[in-house]
Design a protein around this motif. Structure first.
Motif, PDB file in Angstrom:
ATOM      1  N   ALA A   1       0.817  -1.223   0.000  1.00 36.24           N
ATOM      2  CA  ALA A   1       0.000   0.000   0.000  1.00 36.24           C
ATOM      3  C   ALA A   1       0.846   1.265   0.000  1.00 36.24           C
ATOM      4  CB  ALA A   1      -0.925   0.001   1.217  1.00 36.24           C
ATOM      5  N   LYS A   2       2.130   1.137   0.323  1.00 40.02           N
ATOM      6  CA  LYS A   2       3.004   2.309   0.406  1.00 40.02           C
ATOM      7  C   LYS A   2       3.932   2.451  -0.795  1.00 40.02           C
ATOM      8  CE  LYS A   2       3.181   1.963   5.484  1.00 40.02           C
ATOM      9  NZ  LYS A   2       2.440   3.203   5.758  1.00 40.02           N
ATOM     10  N   THR A   3       3.828   1.540  -1.765  1.00 38.41           N
ATOM     11  CA  THR A   3       4.845   1.489  -2.816  1.00 38.41           C
ATOM     12  C   THR A   3       4.442   2.120  -4.146  1.00 38.41           C
ATOM     13  OG1 THR A   3       4.113  -0.726  -3.499  1.00 38.41           O
ATOM     14  CG2 THR A   3       5.886  -0.586  -1.847  1.00 38.41           C
ATOM     15  N   SER A   4       3.328   2.779  -4.191  1.00 35.05           N
ATOM     16  CA  SER A   4       2.932   3.444  -5.433  1.00 35.05           C
ATOM     17  C   SER A   4       3.956   4.519  -5.795  1.00 35.05           C
ATOM     18  CB  SER A   4       1.554   4.089  -5.269  1.00 35.05           C
ATOM     19  OG  SER A   4       1.186   4.791  -6.442  1.00 35.05           O
ATOM     20  N   GLY A   5       4.494   4.427  -6.985  1.00 31.30           N
ATOM     21  CA  GLY A   5       5.470   5.416  -7.449  1.00 31.30           C
ATOM     22  C   GLY A   5       6.902   5.137  -7.059  1.00 31.30           C
ATOM     23  N   VAL A   6       7.144   4.028  -6.344  1.00 32.26           N
ATOM     24  CA  VAL A   6       8.517   3.698  -5.955  1.00 32.26           C
ATOM     25  C   VAL A   6       9.346   3.346  -7.186  1.00 32.26           C
ATOM     26  CG1 VAL A   6       9.958   1.999  -4.754  1.00 32.26           C
ATOM     27  CG2 VAL A   6       7.960   2.971  -3.613  1.00 32.26           C
ATOM     28  N   GLN A   7      10.519   3.944  -7.289  1.00 31.08           N
ATOM     29  CA  GLN A   7      11.388   3.722  -8.449  1.00 31.08           C
ATOM     30  C   GLN A   7      12.593   2.829  -8.136  1.00 31.08           C
ATOM     31  OE1 GLN A   7      11.031   8.209  -8.575  1.00 31.08           O
ATOM     32  NE2 GLN A   7      11.856   7.834 -10.616  1.00 31.08           N
ATOM     33  N   TYR A   8      12.997   2.813  -6.858  1.00 33.66           N
ATOM     34  CA  TYR A   8      14.182   2.039  -6.469  1.00 33.66           C
ATOM     35  C   TYR A   8      13.877   1.187  -5.236  1.00 33.66           C
ATOM     36  CZ  TYR A   8      16.741   5.216  -9.526  1.00 33.66           C
ATOM     37  OH  TYR A   8      17.173   5.933 -10.615  1.00 33.66           O
ATOM     38  N   TRP A   9      14.456  -0.006  -5.241  1.00 28.92           N
ATOM     39  CA  TRP A   9      14.334  -0.923  -4.119  1.00 28.92           C
ATOM     40  C   TRP A   9      15.750  -1.307  -3.725  1.00 28.92           C
ATOM     41  CZ3 TRP A   9      10.986  -6.028  -4.405  1.00 28.92           C
ATOM     42  CH2 TRP A   9      11.067  -6.707  -3.176  1.00 28.92           C
ATOM     43  N   VAL A  10      16.176  -0.900  -2.512  1.00 25.39           N
ATOM     44  CA  VAL A  10      17.550  -1.146  -2.082  1.00 25.39           C
ATOM     45  C   VAL A  10      17.597  -2.134  -0.917  1.00 25.39           C
ATOM     46  CG1 VAL A  10      18.326   1.128  -2.856  1.00 25.39           C
ATOM     47  CG2 VAL A  10      17.526   0.837  -0.494  1.00 25.39           C
ATOM     48  N   ASN A  11      18.809  -2.662  -0.686  1.00 25.21           N
ATOM     49  CA  ASN A  11      19.033  -3.629   0.400  1.00 25.21           C
ATOM     50  C   ASN A  11      18.099  -4.833   0.274  1.00 25.21           C
ATOM     51  OD1 ASN A  11      20.391  -1.294   1.081  1.00 25.21           O
ATOM     52  ND2 ASN A  11      20.020  -1.499   3.274  1.00 25.21           N
ATOM     53  N   ALA A  12      17.911  -5.275  -0.958  1.00 27.10           N
ATOM     54  CA  ALA A  12      16.978  -6.375  -1.228  1.00 27.10           C
ATOM     55  C   ALA A  12      17.654  -7.734  -1.021  1.00 27.10           C
ATOM     56  CB  ALA A  12      16.433  -6.257  -2.651  1.00 27.10           C
ATOM     57  N   GLY A  13      18.043  -7.998   0.212  1.00 25.11           N
ATOM     58  CA  GLY A  13      18.598  -9.308   0.540  1.00 25.11           C
ATOM     59  C   GLY A  13      19.932  -9.588  -0.117  1.00 25.11           C
TER      60      GLY A  13
END
Length: 348
Positions: A260-272
């Motif tokens: 629900a908080k990820t609308s418009g997110v362009q980058y995902w960091v520290n993904a495991g």
């Protein structure tokens, strides 16, 4: 075990820890609210969390030390003092090539793991000091070491949320091993680089929206808005999805809450510590529902890994400037066109 380390990185600050009040005396060198030290009449006093130490003039600098956490190897390596180390636990998690060579040569001994330390071996080695994070379940081992005249020093560097405060522990190590000037020089170098990079990041034309960390089982350990991850993202002039949160701990959320908080997110960091997006999807097919997974850019902290060792958790504890530089390169590549990522790695 590697995944366990990444999980610990995200949830360390869930551990209850009562902070020490800041000491007002100008004689104290303040690393943070929880760690201070001062020299007085030839002795050295250290306050670290709930622990207080007084070292007499003939006790420091330490010449033979044992490290029970790989992160602490980062401070020693940055000071070029690897020859002072006589023992480490879980050597497979140490990235430093020089330390690994000393282990192979038999100059540094393996003293156990985070499951069980070889107390008898440690006592026979007669170290001047042992550095470790405090773990309540090892109280009996700690007490046995103390009963045999061994100094056990508990440090909370892993709980610091301000990047440069984590770096500042290099000054404490410098004080304890007789490398004060080298430590101060290193800290000033990292501090200047960090602040210069913050100013560079302000030249970016946009502030992309950022998601961090991943799920473990049914829980997403999302860094609070006052954690080191959040500070790095802000200092890199990007917008973290939890920027208005004030927690210094990881927030436990369901996938639906994060979605629900990820609308418009362009980058995902520290993904495991995944090797590819397809592998990541096999572990959790929910990720495929995120727009950032399908259309954005994903980064892990696997840029400097060697088998079980990850240098992000070692030299990275000191080199806050290089971590910030990585984040700026990720969010604003035009500002650092010739820079190659150090600790981070893009998932394909």
């Amino acid at each position: 075990m590697k995944q366990k380390i990444l999980l610990l990185f995200t949830v360390f600050s869930l551990i209850a820890c009562k902070r020490e009040q800041k000491i007002s005396s100008s004689d104290w060198t303040n690393i943070s609210n929880r760690t201070q030290y001062k020299e007085q009449e030839g002795s050295l006093e250290l306050k670290s969390g709930n622990f207080t130490y007084n070292f007499k003039q003939n006790q420091t600098p330490f010449k033979k030390i044992i490290l029970l956490n790989a992160s602490m190897a980062g401070y020693i390596s940055e000071l070029g003092a690897e020859n002072l180390i006589i023992g480490v636990s879980s050597p497979e998690y140490i990235y430093s090539e020089k330390i690994q060579n000393l282990i192979k040569e038999g100059k540094i001994q393996n003293v156990g793991s985070d499951q069980k330390y070889d107390v008898e071996k440690i006592i026979s080695m007669k170290p001047d000091a042992i550095f470790t994070n405090y773990i309540a379940s090892f109280d009996n081992a700690y007490q046995l070491l103390k009963n045999n005249g061994i100094q056990v020093i508990f440090l909370d560097e892993y709980m610091e949320q301000q990047p440069l405060q984590k770096t500042a522990y290099v000054k404490l190590f410098g004080e304890l091993i007789g490398k004060e000037k080298e430590a101060e020089t290193k800290y000033q170098e990292v501090e200047k680089n960090y602040n210069d990079l913050k100013q560079l990041a302000l030249k970016a034309k946009d502030k992309p929206l950022v998601l961090a960390n991943e799920m473990y089982g049914d829980v997403w350990y999302l860094p609070g808005g006052n954690t080191s991850v959040a500070h790095y993202i802000a200092d890199a002039n990007a917008t973290y999805i939890m920027k208005d949160n004030k927690d210094e701990k990881a927030l436990t959320m369901s996938f639906e809450e994060v979605y629900a908080k990820t609308s418009g997110v362009q980058y995902w960091v520290n993904a495991g510590n995944h090797t590819s997006k397809s592998e990541m999807l096999k572990m959790n097919n929910f990720y495929g529902k995120l727009d950032v997974f399908n259309k954005g850019k994903l980064y892990t902290m696997a840029g400097k890994e060697r088998e079980k060792a990850n240098d992000f958790f070692e030299s990275g504890v000191v080199r806050a400037d290089l971590i910030l530089k990585d984040y700026i390169k990720i969010f604003h590549p035009e500002l650092l066109p010739d820079y190659q990522l150090t600790y981070m790695k893009e998932l394909q």
